[in-house]
Write a protein that holds these residues in place. Structure first.
Motif, short mmCIF file in Angstrom:
data_model
loop_
_atom_site.label_atom_id
_atom_site.label_comp_id
_atom_site.label_asym_id
_atom_site.label_seq_id
_atom_site.Cartn_x
_atom_site.Cartn_y
_atom_site.Cartn_z
N SER A 441 -33.33 -39.53 -59.64
CA SER A 441 -32.52 -39.55 -58.42
C SER A 441 -32.90 -40.76 -57.57
O SER A 441 -33.83 -40.70 -56.77
CB SER A 441 -32.75 -38.26 -57.62
N ARG A 443 -31.46 -42.00 -55.01
CA ARG A 443 -31.35 -41.73 -53.58
C ARG A 443 -32.62 -41.03 -53.08
O ARG A 443 -33.13 -41.37 -52.01
CB ARG A 443 -30.13 -40.86 -53.31
N GLN A 444 -33.11 -40.05 -53.84
CA GLN A 444 -34.33 -39.37 -53.45
C GLN A 444 -35.52 -40.32 -53.46
O GLN A 444 -36.40 -40.23 -52.60
CB GLN A 444 -34.59 -38.19 -54.40
N LEU A 446 -35.39 -43.49 -52.77
CA LEU A 446 -35.29 -44.32 -51.57
C LEU A 446 -35.78 -43.57 -50.34
O LEU A 446 -36.51 -44.11 -49.50
CB LEU A 446 -33.85 -44.78 -51.37
N VAL A 447 -35.41 -42.28 -50.23
CA VAL A 447 -35.85 -41.46 -49.10
C VAL A 447 -37.37 -41.33 -49.11
O VAL A 447 -38.02 -41.45 -48.06
CB VAL A 447 -35.18 -40.08 -49.15
#
Length: 546
Positions: A441, A443-444, A446-447
């Protein structure tokens, strides 16, 4: 006790396999040998405290250990006559005292020898055993080694001082683990060690209620035929340790209590903890070098007490009233105390050397380990891990830390919490699983990256903000009122008020005793900026870093 039988050929071809088999068969022996080897080699190479004597509280505890001789030179617990510390605080120094008497070694060498024993009890036996009592199964030797190295990185020099932080925690963990055993004798050990823990460090009185709650739970799990015997043994152990303290208080202070008085003056009803609450309102962090004390002042707290005309909280009711009227002020203050107590930058209770090039790397390692542990706690639903016995165990270990947060915080006060967070990082974090999850993931990932940057950046910023508040020490931060300060490192009266304070602080930075912050202004002290212009150093006497 025999170790696994392997041929010389098999050992030469696979020493890793040999060590693995040895650990599987005798894990406690292997862990103990690892601790002895690590700490023994470090101390042999000159690590830890050197010299002949103990500084500050460590020296006082050492002297207390010699106070059990009466006029007839016979040993007696009743000759102990100190109101601020319990007699067990002196007794736990006896192993070091015996080493010194047998070998004629210096105090630090004797303390290091005893310290290795405490390290074995704490790191090799009790922490793993307590973990296995609430999470049955084999203890991963590699993860334990990671924990050992992390704890060594942050706390190794504490084992070369004759203080009570490590012994008292060890005794508390021994009590909590002993309750998980069904034999009556272990419940006697639990009572003895629990009472010795809060007699050595009165703050561990806060652990008694959750410890008794844990005893109730374990009692329901053990066979019922010896239930009464276990409780009798537990109460007997408590009574055996508390009875001498009761007699000491009656004989020397005319007080009918089996608990440590914890008073600087036994004739005055002014408790040390109440005084600590006042100091904790004025001070964000308290450190000590071998030469002088380092106060990191809380300008908001000093201003608050001045505005209310409070030099010293007269009662707990007055303190709670001030907190109730300024809840956000105190909430933010105590969050900073919590962070400062976990901001371990040197591995000794008293700074043995000036801050050097390695300090930012130690901070990075510490903040990373703490961040991982915090992330594991926040991302794991409590219902998956928080059972009743685990909750009681955590309360028994962590409530004393919580009680220490409002005081003039030192990192050693939060030793149990810091070790617990290091344990979680070592035993519950899986880099491989984390890597796979983030790869699946983006996106995860990056978070998580942004969260890591914010966390590390915030930690470094908050630490620097605390160190910018270094207040010179004239004792006035701990006195009834806290006017602008002058440094203890200044050996002569000020030349120009706060200008001299800034000058001496600048000298402390120049000599390396404190780190230079981004801003040289001394918060809470009016006067010229802290510059070295016109500061010859003649008023500065920090001594030579050890």
């Amino acid at each position: 006790m025999a170790l696994p039988s392997l041929s010389a050929t098999s050992f030469q071809s696979s020493p890793v396999t040999y060590l693995k088999l040895t650990y599987e068969k005798r894990p406690l022996i292997v862990r103990a040998l690892a601790v002895v080897a690590l700490y023994g080699l470090y101390f042999l190479l000159g690590g830890g405290l050197t010299g002949q004597r103990m500084p500050y509280d460590a020296g006082e505890y050492w002297e207390l250990a010699t106070s059990f001789r009466g006029p007839d030179r016979q040993f007696s617990l009743l000759t102990y006559h100190y109101a601020m510390r319990g007699y067990c605080a002196a007794l736990v120094q006896f192993p070091a005292l015996v080493v010194r008497l047998l070998t004629n070694s210096s105090m630090p060498v004797a303390a290091k020898t005893a310290g290795i024993g405490w390290a074995v009890l704490l790191m090799a036996w009790l922490l793993p055993a307590l973990w296995q009592s609430i999470k049955p199964g084999r203890l991963d030797g590699r993860r334990w080694l990671v924990f050992l190295l992390l704890s060594f990185a942050f706390w190794r020099d504490h084992f070369s001082f004759s203080l009570t932080d490590v012994p008292a925690l060890t005794l508390l963990l021994l009590a909590l683990w002993s309750l998980s055993r069904s034999a009556v004798v272990w419940w006697l050990v639990a009572g003895l060690s629990l009472a010795a823990a809060f007699n050595s460090r009165p703050v561990y009185l806060a652990s008694v209620v959750p410890a008794l709650g844990l005893a109730v739970w374990w009692s329901s799990q053990h066979p019922s035929r010896q239930r009464v015997g276990r409780w009798v043994a537990l109460l007997l152990g408590l009574a055996l340790v508390m009875s001498p303290q009761l007699r000491i208080n009656q004989l020397h202070f005319q007080r009918n209590t089996p608990f440590v008085l914890a008073r600087i003056d036994p004739k005055v009803d002014a408790y040390l903890y109440l005084q600590q609450l006042t100091w904790g309102t004025r001070i964000l962090r308290y450190d000590t070098s071998l030469e002088h004390r380092l106060f990191y002042a809380d300008p908001a707290g000093v201003a608050l007490l001045r505005a209310k005309g409070i030099g010293q909280y007269a009662s707990y009711a007055e303190y709670l009233g001030v907190v109730a009227r300024h809840p956000l002020n105190f909430a933010f203050r105590y969050l900073r105390h919590l962070f400062n107590g976990l901001d371990v930058q040197q591995p000794a209770p008293y700074l043995l050397r000036s801050y050097g090039w390695e300090t930012p790397w130690v901070q990075l390692l510490n903040y990373s380990a703490l961040g991982i542990a915090l992330g594991l706690i926040l991302l794991t639903p409590p219902r998956r891990w928080l059972t009743l016995p685990r909750a009681l165990l955590l309360l028994a270990i962590l409530i004393p830390c919580l009680a220490s947060v409002p005081t003039a915080i030192e990192v050693r006060f939060l030793l149990p919490l810091h070790l617990l967070l290091l344990w979680l990082t070592a035993f519950c974090f899986s880099p491989s699983r984390c890597r796979l999850a983030l790869a699946a993931s983006p996106r995860q990932a990056l978070v998580m990256l942004l969260a890591a940057v914010v966390w590390l950046g915030g930690c470094f910023w908050l630490s620097a903000a605390t160190f910018r508040n270094l207040a010179p020490d004239t004792g006035e931060l701990l006195a009834l009122y806290a006017p602008p300060y002058l440094p203890a490192v200044c050996s002569t009266p000020p030349r120009s008020g706060a200008g001299n304070a800034a000058c001496c602080r600048s000298e402390a930075i120049r000599t390396g005793w404190i780190r230079a912050p981004q801003s040289q202004g001394l918060i809470g002290v009016e006067g010229p900026a802290a510059t070295t212009s016109g500061c010859s150093g003649q008023n500065f006497s920090p001594g030579t870093p050890a």
